[in-house]
Write a protein that holds these residues in place. Structure first.
Motif, short mmCIF file in Angstrom:
data_model
loop_
_atom_site.label_atom_id
_atom_site.label_comp_id
_atom_site.label_asym_id
_atom_site.label_seq_id
_atom_site.Cartn_x
_atom_site.Cartn_y
_atom_site.Cartn_z
N HIS A 1 -4.40 4.44 1.41
CA HIS A 1 -3.46 3.54 0.75
C HIS A 1 -4.03 3.13 -0.59
O HIS A 1 -5.21 2.77 -0.67
N VAL A 2 -3.22 3.17 -1.64
CA VAL A 2 -3.54 2.52 -2.91
C VAL A 2 -2.61 1.33 -3.00
O VAL A 2 -1.39 1.47 -2.84
N TYR A 3 -3.18 0.18 -3.25
CA TYR A 3 -2.38 -1.04 -3.33
C TYR A 3 -1.83 -1.20 -4.74
O TYR A 3 -2.55 -1.05 -5.72
N VAL A 4 -0.52 -1.49 -4.78
CA VAL A 4 0.19 -1.62 -6.05
C VAL A 4 1.07 -2.86 -6.03
O VAL A 4 1.44 -3.37 -4.97
N ASP A 5 1.38 -3.33 -7.23
CA ASP A 5 2.39 -4.37 -7.39
C ASP A 5 3.73 -3.74 -7.04
O ASP A 5 4.07 -2.67 -7.57
N ARG A 6 4.49 -4.36 -6.15
CA ARG A 6 5.75 -3.78 -5.69
C ARG A 6 6.69 -3.51 -6.86
O ARG A 6 7.32 -2.46 -6.92
N ALA A 7 6.79 -4.44 -7.80
CA ALA A 7 7.76 -4.31 -8.89
C ALA A 7 7.35 -3.25 -9.91
O ALA A 7 8.15 -2.41 -10.30
N SER A 8 6.08 -3.28 -10.35
CA SER A 8 5.66 -2.36 -11.42
C SER A 8 5.13 -1.03 -10.89
O SER A 8 5.02 -0.07 -11.65
N GLN A 9 4.74 -1.00 -9.59
CA GLN A 9 4.13 0.18 -8.98
C GLN A 9 2.78 0.54 -9.61
O GLN A 9 2.31 1.66 -9.50
N ARG A 10 2.14 -0.42 -10.26
CA ARG A 10 0.83 -0.22 -10.86
C ARG A 10 -0.26 -0.71 -9.89
O ARG A 10 -0.08 -1.71 -9.21
N PRO A 11 -1.40 -0.01 -9.83
CA PRO A 11 -2.48 -0.43 -8.93
C PRO A 11 -2.96 -1.86 -9.23
O PRO A 11 -3.01 -2.28 -10.40
N VAL A 12 -3.30 -2.56 -8.17
CA VAL A 12 -3.83 -3.92 -8.25
C VAL A 12 -4.98 -4.05 -7.26
O VAL A 12 -5.07 -3.26 -6.31
N PRO A 13 -5.85 -5.04 -7.47
CA PRO A 13 -6.92 -5.25 -6.49
C PRO A 13 -6.34 -5.60 -5.12
O PRO A 13 -5.28 -6.22 -5.01
N LEU A 14 -7.05 -5.21 -4.08
CA LEU A 14 -6.65 -5.58 -2.72
C LEU A 14 -6.57 -7.10 -2.61
O LEU A 14 -7.52 -7.79 -3.00
N PRO A 15 -5.47 -7.63 -2.10
CA PRO A 15 -5.43 -9.08 -1.87
C PRO A 15 -6.53 -9.49 -0.89
O PRO A 15 -6.85 -8.74 0.04
N GLY B 1 0.84 -1.20 0.00
CA GLY B 1 0.00 0.00 0.00
C GLY B 1 0.87 1.25 0.00
O GLY B 1 1.75 1.39 0.85
N LEU B 2 0.64 2.11 -0.96
CA LEU B 2 1.34 3.40 -1.01
C LEU B 2 0.41 4.49 -0.51
O LEU B 2 -0.77 4.54 -0.88
N VAL B 3 0.92 5.38 0.30
CA VAL B 3 0.12 6.49 0.82
C VAL B 3 -0.03 7.53 -0.28
O VAL B 3 0.96 8.02 -0.81
N VAL B 4 -1.28 7.85 -0.61
CA VAL B 4 -1.54 8.84 -1.65
C VAL B 4 -2.24 10.09 -1.13
O VAL B 4 -2.34 11.08 -1.84
N GLU B 5 -2.72 10.01 0.12
CA GLU B 5 -3.41 11.17 0.69
C GLU B 5 -3.39 11.06 2.21
O GLU B 5 -3.58 9.98 2.76
N THR B 6 -3.15 12.19 2.85
CA THR B 6 -3.27 12.27 4.31
C THR B 6 -3.85 13.63 4.67
O THR B 6 -3.72 14.59 3.91
N ARG B 7 -4.47 13.67 5.82
CA ARG B 7 -4.91 14.94 6.38
C ARG B 7 -5.12 14.77 7.86
O ARG B 7 -5.27 13.66 8.35
N CYS B 8 -5.11 15.88 8.57
CA CYS B 8 -5.25 15.83 10.01
C CYS B 8 -5.99 17.07 10.50
O CYS B 8 -5.73 18.18 10.03
N ARG B 9 -6.89 16.85 11.42
CA ARG B 9 -7.59 17.94 12.10
C ARG B 9 -7.20 17.87 13.57
O ARG B 9 -7.35 16.83 14.21
N PHE B 10 -6.66 18.96 14.07
CA PHE B 10 -6.16 19.03 15.45
C PHE B 10 -7.22 19.66 16.35
O PHE B 10 -7.82 20.67 15.99
N PHE B 11 -7.41 19.07 17.53
CA PHE B 11 -8.38 19.59 18.49
C PHE B 11 -7.73 20.03 19.80
O PHE B 11 -8.17 20.97 20.44
#
Length: 149
Positions: A122-136, A67-77
């Motif tokens: 997380h977007v899941y990708v093939d480690r070698a190609s870095q292309r998206p794949v279905p979640l195992p 899983g590669l991180v493609v987006e994050t955000r945080c709200r602080f309280f």
């Protein structure tokens, strides 16, 4: 900022199907005497990946799908500071074909309302190609246990 964002309120511990303790460290505090904002993102990453590793669906060295991180955000309280113990609440808010959106609530010591709430995709990708794949399937099955119905 949207009206919904302006009215956001901290979540509660009961909103999360999984809670994990994480220790703060001396070096996490910044010049203002509280945990620096970049550390909150490290807490998110640690909570998510530790859960995956401990449940046997991620080997950071050998897994062919990652899983590669493609987006994050945080709200602080409210602030967290060393030597607090952080309890990271974890839930899945969206489970797609090749992606997952987590919500992570960070709770200071025994406080019931979140000091911060983050999102982590997380977007899941093939480690070698870095292309998206279905979640195992083992990953999908574990993530389904983190969804609130």
């Amino acid at each position: 900022m949207s009206e919904a964002d302006a009215k956001a309120a901290p979540t509660r511990r009961a909103d999360y199907p999984h809670l994990r303790p994480l220790d703060t460290r001396w070096g996490d505090n910044d010049a203002y005497g509280h945990v620096n904002n970049v550390v909150y993102y490290a807490f998110f990453d640690t909570a998510v990946n530790r859960h995956l590793i401990e449940h046997g669906v991620l080997d950071v060295v050998r897994s062919p799908v990652i899983g590669l991180v493609v987006e994050t955000r945080c709200r602080f309280f409210s602030s967290i500071a060393f030597p607090d113990t952080v309890h990271a609440g974890l839930k899945v808010t969206h489970l797609g074909r090749s992606s997952v959106r987590y919500e992570i609530g960070l709770f200071r010591n025994d406080v019931d309302t979140a000091a911060a709430v983050g999102q982590f995709v997380h977007v899941y990708v093939d480690r070698a190609s870095q292309r998206p794949v279905p979640l195992p399937e083992p990953v999908r099955a574990l993530l389904q246990t983190l969804q609130r119905r």
